[in-house]
Design a protein around this motif. Structure first.
Motif, PDB file in Angstrom:
ATOM      1  N   CYS A 389       0.923  -1.310   0.057  1.00  0.00           N
ATOM      2  CA  CYS A 389      -0.046  -0.068  -0.070  1.00  0.00           C
ATOM      3  C   CYS A 389       0.749   1.137   0.113  1.00  0.00           C
ATOM      4  N   PRO A 390       0.649   2.276  -0.899  1.00  0.00           N
ATOM      5  CA  PRO A 390       1.161   3.469  -0.603  1.00  0.00           C
ATOM      6  C   PRO A 390       0.802   4.622   0.481  1.00  0.00           C
ATOM      7  N   ILE A 391       1.640   5.037   1.028  1.00  0.00           N
ATOM      8  CA  ILE A 391       1.167   5.847   2.210  1.00  0.00           C
ATOM      9  C   ILE A 391       1.847   7.119   1.982  1.00  0.00           C
ATOM     10  N   TYR A 392       1.017   8.394   2.301  1.00  0.00           N
ATOM     11  CA  TYR A 392       1.316   9.807   2.085  1.00  0.00           C
ATOM     12  C   TYR A 392       0.998  10.462   3.212  1.00  0.00           C
ATOM     13  N   TRP A 393       1.796  11.402   3.702  1.00  0.00           N
ATOM     14  CA  TRP A 393       1.585  12.107   4.952  1.00  0.00           C
ATOM     15  C   TRP A 393       2.362  13.295   4.813  1.00  0.00           C
ATOM     16  N   ASN A 394       1.487  14.367   5.143  1.00  0.00           N
ATOM     17  CA  ASN A 394       2.479  15.838   5.732  1.00  0.00           C
ATOM     18  C   ASN A 394       2.178  16.091   7.277  1.00  0.00           C
ATOM     19  N   GLU A 395       2.451  17.282   7.776  1.00  0.00           N
ATOM     20  CA  GLU A 395       2.367  17.302   9.097  1.00  0.00           C
ATOM     21  C   GLU A 395       0.592  17.366   9.353  1.00  0.00           C
ATOM     22  N   ASN A 396      -0.125  17.502   8.456  1.00  0.00           N
ATOM     23  CA  ASN A 396      -1.558  17.573   8.621  1.00  0.00           C
ATOM     24  C   ASN A 396      -2.535  16.542   8.314  1.00  0.00           C
ATOM     25  N   GLY A 397      -1.944  15.614   7.552  1.00  0.00           N
ATOM     26  CA  GLY A 397      -2.409  14.330   7.240  1.00  0.00           C
ATOM     27  C   GLY A 397      -2.035  13.967   5.879  1.00  0.00           C
ATOM     28  N   PRO A 398      -2.797  13.081   5.068  1.00  0.00           N
ATOM     29  CA  PRO A 398      -2.493  12.933   3.768  1.00  0.00           C
ATOM     30  C   PRO A 398      -2.425  14.235   2.644  1.00  0.00           C
ATOM     31  N   ASN A 399      -1.492  14.342   1.890  1.00  0.00           N
ATOM     32  CA  ASN A 399      -0.923  15.326   1.046  1.00  0.00           C
ATOM     33  C   ASN A 399      -1.561  15.332  -0.235  1.00  0.00           C
ATOM     34  N   ILE A 400      -2.301  14.370  -0.693  1.00  0.00           N
ATOM     35  CA  ILE A 400      -2.914  14.092  -1.987  1.00  0.00           C
ATOM     36  C   ILE A 400      -4.520  14.104  -2.083  1.00  0.00           C
ATOM     37  N   SER A 401      -4.731  15.213  -2.623  1.00  0.00           N
ATOM     38  CA  SER A 401      -6.328  14.986  -2.656  1.00  0.00           C
ATOM     39  C   SER A 401      -7.070  14.802  -4.003  1.00  0.00           C
ATOM     40  N   ASN A 402      -6.156  14.674  -5.091  1.00  0.00           N
ATOM     41  CA  ASN A 402      -6.753  14.198  -6.137  1.00  0.00           C
ATOM     42  C   ASN A 402      -5.976  12.988  -7.086  1.00  0.00           C
ATOM     43  N   GLY A 403      -5.430  12.218  -6.256  1.00  0.00           N
ATOM     44  CA  GLY A 403      -4.587  11.169  -6.613  1.00  0.00           C
ATOM     45  C   GLY A 403      -5.424   9.846  -6.727  1.00  0.00           C
ATOM     46  N   PHE A 404      -4.905   8.695  -7.547  1.00  0.00           N
ATOM     47  CA  PHE A 404      -5.555   7.482  -7.365  1.00  0.00           C
ATOM     48  C   PHE A 404      -4.159   6.734  -7.998  1.00  0.00           C
ATOM     49  N   VAL A 405      -4.306   5.425  -7.024  1.00  0.00           N
ATOM     50  CA  VAL A 405      -3.296   4.708  -7.221  1.00  0.00           C
ATOM     51  C   VAL A 405      -3.719   3.286  -7.307  1.00  0.00           C
ATOM     52  N   PHE A 406      -3.386   2.807  -8.489  1.00  0.00           N
ATOM     53  CA  PHE A 406      -3.881   1.240  -8.748  1.00  0.00           C
ATOM     54  C   PHE A 406      -2.823   0.427  -8.031  1.00  0.00           C
ATOM     55  N   VAL A 407      -3.196  -0.806  -7.242  1.00  0.00           N
ATOM     56  CA  VAL A 407      -2.394  -1.686  -6.607  1.00  0.00           C
ATOM     57  C   VAL A 407      -2.978  -2.951  -6.491  1.00  0.00           C
ATOM     58  N   HIS A 408      -2.312  -3.998  -6.393  1.00  0.00           N
ATOM     59  CA  HIS A 408      -3.036  -5.372  -6.151  1.00  0.00           C
ATOM     60  C   HIS A 408      -3.678  -5.444  -4.946  1.00  0.00           C
ATOM     61  N   SER A 409      -4.804  -6.291  -4.764  1.00  0.00           N
ATOM     62  CA  SER A 409      -5.330  -6.436  -3.441  1.00  0.00           C
ATOM     63  C   SER A 409      -4.669  -7.357  -2.745  1.00  0.00           C
ATOM     64  N   PRO A 410      -4.858  -7.474  -1.251  1.00  0.00           N
ATOM     65  CA  PRO A 410      -4.427  -8.250  -0.505  1.00  0.00           C
ATOM     66  C   PRO A 410      -4.456  -9.838  -1.178  1.00  0.00           C
ATOM     67  N   LYS A 411      -3.606 -10.728  -0.650  1.00  0.00           N
ATOM     68  CA  LYS A 411      -3.618 -12.152  -1.243  1.00  0.00           C
ATOM     69  C   LYS A 411      -4.885 -12.688  -1.251  1.00  0.00           C
ATOM     70  N   ARG A 412      -5.326 -12.486   0.030  1.00  0.00           N
ATOM     71  CA  ARG A 412      -6.668 -13.373   0.225  1.00  0.00           C
ATOM     72  C   ARG A 412      -7.955 -12.794  -0.627  1.00  0.00           C
ATOM     73  N   LYS A 413      -7.824 -11.797  -1.292  1.00  0.00           N
ATOM     74  CA  LYS A 413      -8.786 -11.213  -2.127  1.00  0.00           C
ATOM     75  C   LYS A 413      -8.129 -11.161  -3.577  1.00  0.00           C
ATOM     76  N   CYS A 414      -7.825 -12.421  -4.114  1.00  0.00           N
ATOM     77  CA  CYS A 414      -7.015 -12.554  -5.281  1.00  0.00           C
ATOM     78  C   CYS A 414      -7.998 -12.186  -6.511  1.00  0.00           C
ATOM     79  N   ASP A 415      -9.323 -11.964  -6.248  1.00  0.00           N
ATOM     80  CA  ASP A 415     -10.380 -11.884  -7.491  1.00  0.00           C
ATOM     81  C   ASP A 415     -10.425 -10.338  -7.688  1.00  0.00           C
ATOM     82  N   ALA A 416      -9.974  -9.538  -7.242  1.00  0.00           N
ATOM     83  CA  ALA A 416      -9.945  -8.084  -7.085  1.00  0.00           C
ATOM     84  C   ALA A 416      -8.785  -7.430  -7.146  1.00  0.00           C
ATOM     85  N   PHE A 417      -8.776  -6.119  -7.656  1.00  0.00           N
ATOM     86  CA  PHE A 417      -7.684  -5.206  -7.422  1.00  0.00           C
ATOM     87  C   PHE A 417      -8.129  -3.898  -6.580  1.00  0.00           C
ATOM     88  N   LYS A 418      -7.349  -2.999  -6.348  1.00  0.00           N
ATOM     89  CA  LYS A 418      -7.729  -1.957  -5.496  1.00  0.00           C
ATOM     90  C   LYS A 418      -7.192  -0.606  -6.070  1.00  0.00           C
TER      91      LYS A 418
END
Length: 449
Positions: A389-418
């Protein structure tokens, strides 16, 4: 009873040290290409790799990874150096051999507190060491690795890397090499290639290109909604069956093949534009990072771990994004990807003209596909991660408000992606509703065939 994945926890730092290469490395100042210096990559990127307890459990993951790190840095010695600014403001790497910052930490709960990393809580940022935002670039380490031991015996490896030194695919290559050294290999299976001079400007004039000035200026527009102050990192889960229904329907509409990325990019572009209620005459852009290693002639060599990505974008008025069929948006995205010719790439590198601050206009969408970077193949001796999982933080919280990142789902959910998103919870809920409404049309039609 505390809901799994929503619990807070405490992280205690056990040790923090610099890990240099285990053998003497060259002392040199290395060139960074214009791709490495483009504005959009002058930042850090961060990823969490989650490892559950298994039969091949590592007795001491931190020790294993730290020792392997000193070995792999013999081959990736520039990563053990420091960034330096030239007189013209461009960055270069000074190979000092100082090392990578390595942090070992203990977490007072089991991995179950993370859930599937579908929603990040403030305590999650403890898993990742980051320098304060006002730290001078000369004092920032190109890479930081934090190994977090959980009470259950599982562990999380958090990696923060300066995007100017290597892109996501380059870091994936580095981490796979690190895993190989941890498993006893003599050297990484892929020999790293630094040779950034391959992308030095050639000053060859290129004509008839829709080049940069017009495209850059169009990335900022008059309508900018309020900056999100309470964005939360959350994830959409899309099952492969639903995506297949959508893909089949769109291919019938446009009589052409299309990729899962193109389908989902069009889907989130349309759904998010509807959620934000953008004025219909407003231009709305979608930008995405494209790996161009194979687009050069000749292609960049295998093992090249510098920046090989370029951000490109498609634009339409909000009315069309909202009301046109999904196939219309898919075709726009396909045409944009096809514009990345060798001539175009040479031209933007020669002229040093890249897209600028595409994050400034909240109407824009910025997409990145992490599914093929190799993070899910990093094995330190106990198998590949069960989740990344990506993780982005600045001093006040997540610092991306219009970003989308495609990643693999956890192994136990191999029929999907996130799809990882950064949005206020109430707007995220609306986004899920819109996506379900759009996809349901294709599912219903597909079920009738």
């Amino acid at each position: 009873m505390e809901k799994a994945g929503l619990a807070e926890f405490n992280v205690k730092i056990v040790e923090s040290c610099l890990v240099p290469p285990c053998l003497p490395s060259p002392r040199a100042t290395l060139y960074l290409s214009n791709l490495d210096n483009q504005p959009l990559v002058r930042t850090d990127s961060n990823v969490l790799l989650v490892y559950e307890v298994c039969e091949n459990v590592l007795p001491d993951p931190a020790k294993t990874i730290r020792e392997a790190l000193s070995k792999v840095l013999v081959y990736y010695y520039p990563v053990a150096g420091r960034l330096r600014k030239k007189e013209d403001g461009k960055l270069q790497v000074e190979c000092t051999g100082e090392g990578v910052l390595f942090v070992e930490a203990m977490v007072d709960k089991s991995l179950s507190v993370l859930g599937d990393l579908d929603q990040l809580k403030p305590s999650f940022k403890q898993l990742l060491f980051r320098f304060p935002s006002n730290t001078a670039i000369e004092d920032v380490h190109p890479m930081v690795i934090q190994v977090n031991h959980f009470a259950c015996g599982g562990f999380v490896v958090a990696v923060s890397f300066q995007h100017m030194v290597c892109d996501g695919r380059g870091v994936g290559q580095f981490l796979k090499g690190l895993g190989e050294m941890a498993r006893g290999h003599v050297k990484p299976s892929i020999e790293p290639v630094w040779y950034r001079e391959l992308l030095k400007p050639k000053n060859i004039p290129v004509h008839d290109l829709e080049l940069t000035k017009e495209k850059i200026e169009s990335t900022s527009d008059s309508w900018i909604p309020l900056i999100y102050k309470e964005s939360t990192q959350m994830s959409l889960t899309l099952d492969f069956e639903t995506v297949k229904y959508v893909k089949d329907g769109i291919m019938l509409e446009c009589l052409d093949n299309c990729t899962t990325f193109e389908i989902v990019a069009a889907l989130v572009w349309q759904a998010r534009t509807r959620v934000l209620e953008i004025p219909h005459t407003q231009n709305v852009s979608i930008f995405f990072a494209v790996d161009v290693r194979r687009s050069f002639n000749p292609p960049l060599p295998n093992g090249y771990y510098g920046n090989g990505v370029v951000a490109i974008g498609a634009q339409a008025i909000a009315h069309d994004v909202i009301n046109q069929p999904l196939s219309y948006l898919v075709n726009m995205i396909k045409k944009t990807k096809m514009s990345l010719t060798n001539e175009y790439l040479i031209s933007i590198i020669d002229t040093d003209q890249f897209l600028l601050d595409i994050y400034s206009n909240q109407a824009n969408i910025i997409l990145s596909d992490w599914r093929w970077l190799g993070f899910n193949e990093v094995d330190f001796g106990s198998g590949s991660p069960v989740n990344i999982c990506p993780i982005y933080w600045n001093e006040n919280g997540p610092n991306i408000s219009n970003g989308f990142v495609f990643v693999h789902s956890p192994k136990r959910k191999c029929d999907a992606f996130k799809v990882i998103v950064w949005m206020p919870p109430q707007e995220f809920n609306l986004l899920e509703i819109e996506i379900e409404a759009i996809t349901n049309k294709y599912v219903v039609n597909g079920s009738n065939y």
